[in-house]
Design a protein around this motif. Structure first.
Motif, short mmCIF file in Angstrom:
data_model
loop_
_atom_site.label_atom_id
_atom_site.label_comp_id
_atom_site.label_asym_id
_atom_site.label_seq_id
_atom_site.Cartn_x
_atom_site.Cartn_y
_atom_site.Cartn_z
N ASP A 1 -4.26 2.16 -4.65
CA ASP A 1 -4.85 2.09 -3.30
C ASP A 1 -4.09 2.98 -2.30
O ASP A 1 -4.59 3.24 -1.20
N THR B 1 4.21 -9.07 -6.95
CA THR B 1 4.30 -9.85 -8.18
C THR B 1 3.99 -9.02 -9.43
O THR B 1 4.36 -9.42 -10.53
N ALA C 1 1.75 -10.39 -1.93
CA ALA C 1 1.92 -10.76 -3.34
C ALA C 1 1.64 -9.60 -4.29
O ALA C 1 1.72 -9.77 -5.51
N ARG D 1 -4.01 -16.21 -11.32
CA ARG D 1 -3.08 -15.06 -11.41
C ARG D 1 -1.65 -15.51 -11.14
O ARG D 1 -0.70 -15.01 -11.75
N ARG E 1 -8.81 -7.79 4.06
CA ARG E 1 -9.23 -8.00 2.67
C ARG E 1 -8.15 -8.79 1.91
O ARG E 1 -6.96 -8.50 2.05
N SER E 2 -8.58 -9.77 1.11
CA SER E 2 -7.60 -10.57 0.37
C SER E 2 -8.27 -11.30 -0.78
O SER E 2 -9.49 -11.19 -0.97
N ARG F 1 -9.27 -5.78 -4.02
CA ARG F 1 -8.14 -4.93 -4.44
C ARG F 1 -8.01 -4.86 -5.96
O ARG F 1 -7.62 -3.82 -6.51
N MET F 2 -8.34 -5.96 -6.64
CA MET F 2 -8.18 -5.97 -8.10
C MET F 2 -9.16 -5.02 -8.79
O MET F 2 -8.96 -4.64 -9.94
N ARG G 1 -2.29 -10.55 -15.43
CA ARG G 1 -2.07 -10.90 -14.01
C ARG G 1 -3.23 -10.43 -13.13
O ARG G 1 -3.45 -10.95 -12.04
N HIS H 1 0.83 -1.22 0.00
CA HIS H 1 0.00 0.00 0.00
C HIS H 1 0.86 1.26 0.00
O HIS H 1 0.38 2.35 0.32
C1 EPS Z 1 -2.36 -9.72 -0.77
C2 EPS Z 1 -3.56 -9.19 -0.28
C3 EPS Z 1 -4.48 -8.43 -1.16
C4 EPS Z 1 -4.25 -8.85 -2.60
C5 EPS Z 1 -2.78 -8.60 -2.90
C6 EPS Z 1 -1.98 -9.63 -2.18
O1 EPS Z 1 -4.23 -7.04 -1.13
P1 EPS Z 1 -5.01 -6.08 -0.11
O2 EPS Z 1 -4.41 -6.43 1.22
O3 EPS Z 1 -4.68 -4.67 -0.52
O4 EPS Z 1 -6.45 -6.41 -0.24
O5 EPS Z 1 -5.10 -8.19 -3.46
O6 EPS Z 1 -2.52 -8.69 -4.26
C7 EPS Z 1 -2.42 -7.53 -4.96
C8 EPS Z 1 -2.64 -6.33 -4.48
C9 EPS Z 1 -2.04 -7.73 -6.35
O7 EPS Z 1 -1.83 -6.75 -7.09
O8 EPS Z 1 -1.92 -8.90 -6.74
C10 EPS Z 1 -1.44 -10.41 0.14
O9 EPS Z 1 -1.61 -10.31 1.35
O10 EPS Z 1 -0.49 -11.09 -0.33
#
Ligand code: EPS
Length: 401
Positions: free
Chosen positions: A81, A126, A123, A347, A339-340, A49-50, A40, A11
């Motif tokens: 974000d 990536t 991730a 991907r 959130r995840s 997040r996507m 990806r 972030h």
């Molecule tokens: C990830 C958690 C999520 C995923 C993130 C990998 O992000 P967030 O915590 O902001 O919801 O969306 O992957 C990406 C942001 C991406 O671009 O692939 C984690 O904890 O590894």
């Protein structure tokens, strides 16, 4: 020969990658990278997040006049974000999620808030790897090398993707790549794809997550890349390390390695034949009708498709809590949801393509030498192939010393 580093938090403001060792003279624009960044970001089972990120690359170094100069290439991808995180107070995070790097990161670095580990372990990184891989893929494409991927299994659902015969291999893999591109779960078997989608939906309803297995295939790789001479020069080992370095990947195999381990030698090894051009004449080309070796023997490419499979564990951030301990209070408790993604296997396959592209580009540059694309091209044309005319034998007795 080729190396890269990435920097950036999930972030934070942006991700940065520096790729060093690319030859000069490769035409390169953001459009060569953008397509893979988009790929990806697709796939059923992604989290919120996507919907926020629209990954776009900026090239700030190493490319002048539209071509690489041989200087390090710097690539940047903004985290959209970031604006939501920039100016707000961030709640403390003190309950480590089993399976994530929260606890190990805090132990290793002495971090006093678990989010400091999560931010780099995520991730999200990536995206930078895929940008690097796209540059490598573009170099490889100059030599006719094509890399694709597809999902083999998600949870308990496994696709039917038998090993193709020699003559059909190229077209079979290209058709699989194309079908995978059109599938929300990146699976070329439509019946399995539908069941994979259903199993991801079921896991989401159950507030759970899923892992799976993907396969990366590289076509047109010349024989003779890598070496058995040292452990760290084995192309098989380099590919496995690269794919195994992807977040949440806990297993890698070359071809059907674990299945091969259950069979006998005569059922596994790819026998060697002279290709017959027509009924009466034999060419001097040595071929295999099977590829259970996954394109690698003795740590060296055989010229057959290179096949690398990766096993991804289920995402460790689950909506249903797992038991843990609050490090701030010392009390047993359960995890708080972050959130995840629910399933990131489709991907991860694209990320694995990028890592395979990087390793193969490195091995090709090592084999061909040269600091420019023109030098590489000239040397590529003279590579020894699996042909009798390229392999003269003395056929006389000799002494060890
Ligand atoms: C990830 C958690 C999520 C995923 C993130 C990998 O992000 P967030 O915590 O902001 O919801 O969306 O992957 C990406 C942001 C991406 O671009 O692939 C984690 O904890 O590894």
């Amino acid at each position: 020969m080729l190396r890269f580093l990435t920097a950036g938090e999930s972030h934070g403001a942006e991700l940065t990658a520096i790729l060093e060792g690319m030859p000069a003279g490769l035409p390169l624009t953001p459009e060569h990278i953008q397509g893979d960044l988009r790929r990806r970001q697709q796939g059923y089972g992604s989290g919120g997040r996507m919907g926020i990120e629209k990954d776009t690359v900026r090239i700030s170094a190493g490319v002048l006049g539209g071509k690489t100069t041989g200087a390090p290439i710097a690539l940047h991808i903004a985290n959209l974000d970031h604006v939501r995180w920039r100016d707000r107070e961030i709640a403390p995070m003190t309950i480590p999620r089993p399976g994530h790097a929260d606890l190990t990161g805090a132990i290793k670095y002495g971090l006093r808030d678990l989010r400091l580990a999560l931010e780099r372990a995520s991730a999200r990184e990536t995206a930078a790897r895929v940008a690097v891989g796209a540059v490598c893929r573009h170099l490889l494409s100059q030599f006719g090398i094509v890399i694709g991927s597809y999902v083999v299994s998600i949870g308990e659902v496994t696709a039917s993707l038998p090993l193709p015969d020699y003559d059909a291999a190229h077209t079979t893999y290209l058709a699989r790549f194309q079908a995978a591109e059109a599938s929300e779960v990146r699976c070329p078997d439509p019946e399995a794809a539908e069941r994979m989608r259903q199993t991801i939906w079921d896991a989401m309803q159950a507030k759970d997550t899923l892992g799976g297995v993907f396969e990366v295939v590289a076509l047109g790789v010349p024989p003779g890349l890598g070496s058995y001479a040292q452990w760290d020069r084995r192309l098989s080992a380099r590919l496995m390390a690269a794919v195994g370095s992807i977040q949440a990947v806990k297993g890698v195999e070359i071809g059907p390695a674990f299945e091969n381990a259950r069979l006998r030698g005569t059922q596994v090894h790819d026998e060697i034949f002279l290709r017959s051009n027509d009924k009466s004449t034999a060419s001097d080309e040595l071929i295999r009708r099977t590829n259970r070796a996954g394109g690698l023997e003795g740590g060296i490419s055989t010229g057959m498709p290179i096949i690398v499979r990766g096993a991804m564990k289920p995402i460790s951030t689950t909506l249903n809590p797992l038991r843990s301990v609050d490090l701030a209070t010392g009390q047993p408790t359960t995890t708080r949801y972050e959130r995840s993604d629910f399933c990131a296997v489709p991907r991860a396959a694209v990320v694995a393509e990028a890592m395979v592209a990087f390793v193969l580009a490195d091995a090709l540059i090592e084999k061909l030498g040269g600091d420019s694309l023109d030098e590489m091209r000239a040397r590529f044309a003279t590579l020894r192939r699996a042909r009798l005319r390229d392999l003269p034998m003395d056929n006389v007795p000799w002494q060890m010393f």
